[in-house]
Design a protein around this motif. Structure first.
Motif, PDB file in Angstrom:
ATOM      1  N   GLN A  79       0.849  -1.187   0.000  1.00 54.43           N
ATOM      2  CA  GLN A  79       0.000   0.000   0.000  1.00 54.43           C
ATOM      3  C   GLN A  79       0.884   1.236   0.000  1.00 54.43           C
ATOM      4  OE1 GLN A  79      -2.799   0.124   3.190  1.00 54.43           O
ATOM      5  NE2 GLN A  79      -3.905   1.885   2.408  1.00 54.43           N
ATOM      6  N   SER A  80       0.528   2.202  -0.822  1.00 55.38           N
ATOM      7  CA  SER A  80       1.328   3.418  -0.948  1.00 55.38           C
ATOM      8  C   SER A  80       0.404   4.621  -1.061  1.00 55.38           C
ATOM      9  CB  SER A  80       2.235   3.329  -2.183  1.00 55.38           C
ATOM     10  OG  SER A  80       2.945   4.527  -2.369  1.00 55.38           O
ATOM     11  N   ASN A  81       0.712   5.673  -0.294  1.00 55.19           N
ATOM     12  CA  ASN A  81      -0.034   6.934  -0.333  1.00 55.19           C
ATOM     13  C   ASN A  81       0.960   8.080  -0.498  1.00 55.19           C
ATOM     14  OD1 ASN A  81      -2.573   5.730   0.113  1.00 55.19           O
ATOM     15  ND2 ASN A  81      -2.216   5.701   2.320  1.00 55.19           N
ATOM     16  N   ARG A  82       0.683   8.950  -1.446  1.00 58.52           N
ATOM     17  CA  ARG A  82       1.534  10.114  -1.669  1.00 58.52           C
ATOM     18  C   ARG A  82       0.662  11.354  -1.828  1.00 58.52           C
ATOM     19  NH1 ARG A  82       6.449   8.390  -5.815  1.00 58.52           N
ATOM     20  NH2 ARG A  82       7.334   6.747  -4.490  1.00 58.52           N
ATOM     21  N   LYS A  83       1.099  12.432  -1.186  1.00 59.61           N
ATOM     22  CA  LYS A  83       0.348  13.676  -1.258  1.00 59.61           C
ATOM     23  C   LYS A  83       1.329  14.831  -1.315  1.00 59.61           C
ATOM     24  CE  LYS A  83      -3.485  16.143   0.918  1.00 59.61           C
ATOM     25  NZ  LYS A  83      -4.438  16.154   2.060  1.00 59.61           N
ATOM     26  N   LEU A  84       1.069  15.774  -2.229  1.00 64.54           N
ATOM     27  CA  LEU A  84       1.957  16.910  -2.432  1.00 64.54           C
ATOM     28  C   LEU A  84       1.123  18.173  -2.591  1.00 64.54           C
ATOM     29  CD1 LEU A  84       4.752  18.168  -3.029  1.00 64.54           C
ATOM     30  CD2 LEU A  84       4.371  17.605  -5.440  1.00 64.54           C
ATOM     31  N   ASN A 116       0.037  23.901  -6.840  1.00 62.06           N
ATOM     32  CA  ASN A 116       0.097  22.533  -7.357  1.00 62.06           C
ATOM     33  C   ASN A 116      -0.348  21.574  -6.258  1.00 62.06           C
ATOM     34  OD1 ASN A 116       1.168  23.277  -9.880  1.00 62.06           O
ATOM     35  ND2 ASN A 116       3.238  23.405  -9.004  1.00 62.06           N
ATOM     36  N   ALA A 117      -1.128  20.611  -6.656  1.00 59.29           N
ATOM     37  CA  ALA A 117      -1.599  19.600  -5.698  1.00 59.29           C
ATOM     38  C   ALA A 117      -1.571  18.232  -6.362  1.00 59.29           C
ATOM     39  CB  ALA A 117      -3.013  19.922  -5.218  1.00 59.29           C
ATOM     40  N   PHE A 118      -1.083  17.229  -5.621  1.00 59.35           N
ATOM     41  CA  PHE A 118      -1.031  15.858  -6.126  1.00 59.35           C
ATOM     42  C   PHE A 118      -1.423  14.911  -5.002  1.00 59.35           C
ATOM     43  CE2 PHE A 118       1.347  11.867  -6.422  1.00 59.35           C
ATOM     44  CZ  PHE A 118       0.849  11.375  -7.614  1.00 59.35           C
ATOM     45  N   ASP A 119      -2.297  13.993  -5.323  1.00 62.27           N
ATOM     46  CA  ASP A 119      -2.747  13.003  -4.343  1.00 62.27           C
ATOM     47  C   ASP A 119      -2.848  11.656  -5.051  1.00 62.27           C
ATOM     48  OD1 ASP A 119      -3.693  11.634  -2.214  1.00 62.27           O
ATOM     49  OD2 ASP A 119      -5.596  12.707  -2.038  1.00 62.27           O
ATOM     50  N   GLY A 120      -1.971  10.725  -4.709  1.00 59.65           N
ATOM     51  CA  GLY A 120      -1.954   9.415  -5.361  1.00 59.65           C
ATOM     52  C   GLY A 120      -1.998   8.292  -4.340  1.00 59.65           C
ATOM     53  N   LYS A 121      -2.718   7.235  -4.681  1.00 62.10           N
ATOM     54  CA  LYS A 121      -2.842   6.076  -3.808  1.00 62.10           C
ATOM     55  C   LYS A 121      -2.689   4.808  -4.640  1.00 62.10           C
ATOM     56  CE  LYS A 121      -5.995   8.265  -0.492  1.00 62.10           C
ATOM     57  NZ  LYS A 121      -7.311   8.177   0.190  1.00 62.10           N
ATOM     58  N   GLY A 122      -2.044   3.812  -4.062  1.00 58.50           N
ATOM     59  CA  GLY A 122      -1.880   2.526  -4.734  1.00 58.50           C
ATOM     60  C   GLY A 122      -1.971   1.387  -3.734  1.00 58.50           C
TER      61      GLY A 122
END
Length: 218
Positions: A79-84, A116-122
């Motif tokens: 599981q991976s969560n990334r937020k910028l 800038n906004a980034f929100d990724g989940k895997g």
């Protein structure tokens, strides 16, 4: 007619191709020939016998067989969560100054903002289970006494052939009195379950589809 017959032969051979393997070779071995025994003297114990009278029948020589009880279960999760979040703000103004050209620009306020906004989940999960029994052959005895075993089981059902293969190193102390060892106690284990036939070929993408999948950028 000959080209058509050759094409039919190639197609037939392709349907019965044995899947490749990474199992230790060879997958079976014959025991070493026994030395010529002296004539029996009528006693219960005979000199030159390979095993003592009251010894168990666990494998220990090349050519002996061991039953491996396959009980493989693997579970893996990731599981991976990334937020910028990033923002910038710039402001500038031109004051009123006497004697300078460009009076139309005097008194102007400039503002610039960027965000800038980034929100990724895997998430990934994998569960596998493989159970069964297969009897393998000792193909080599290592200097420390461990046994290198290898074996294959083939099952043909209609036009489909199934191949169960296993190889690895077995410590004789892990073999029970019934000459059975668990697959979890086989070192350097290589376990395969493959099939060959129309059903297995139907699950494989065609060569032209694979070509376009690798070449096309979208």
């Amino acid at each position: 007619m000959k080209p058509l017959a050759l094409l039919a032969l190639l197609l037939t051979a392709g349907c019965t191709t044995v899947p490749p393997t990474n199992i230790h070779q060879p997958m079976t071995a014959r025991p070493a020939p026994r030395a010529e025994l002296p004539p029996a003297n009528g006693a219960i114990w005979q000199a030159g016998q390979g095993r003592p009278l009251f010894e168990d029948r666990r494998a220990r020589y090349v050519g002996d067989t061991i039953t491996v009880r396959i009980t493989e279960r693997t579970t893996a999760t990731a599981q991976s969560n990334r937020k910028l979040d990033k923002s910038n703000s710039i402001s500038a103004s031109v004051g009123s100054l006497l004697g300078l050209p460009g009076k139309t620009l005097q008194g102007i306020n400039l503002n610039a903002e960027s965000a800038n906004a980034f929100d990724g989940k895997g998430e990934a999960a994998n569960n596998n289970a493989f159970t069964g029994n297969i009897t393998v052959t000792v193909i080599d005895v290592l200097p420390n006494g461990n046994l290198l075993v290898s074996g294959e089981k083939q099952v043909a059902i209609g036009q489909e052939q199934e191949f169960v293969r296993i190889s690895g190193v077995v410590n004789p102390s892990f073999v029970d009195a019934f000459n059975i060892v668990e697959s979890s106690k086989v070192a350097d284990a290589r376990i395969e379950y493959k099939s060959s036939g129309q059903l297995s070929e139907g699950q494989i993408m065609g060569w032209m589809a694979r070509f376009f999948l690798n070449v096309l950028p979208f």
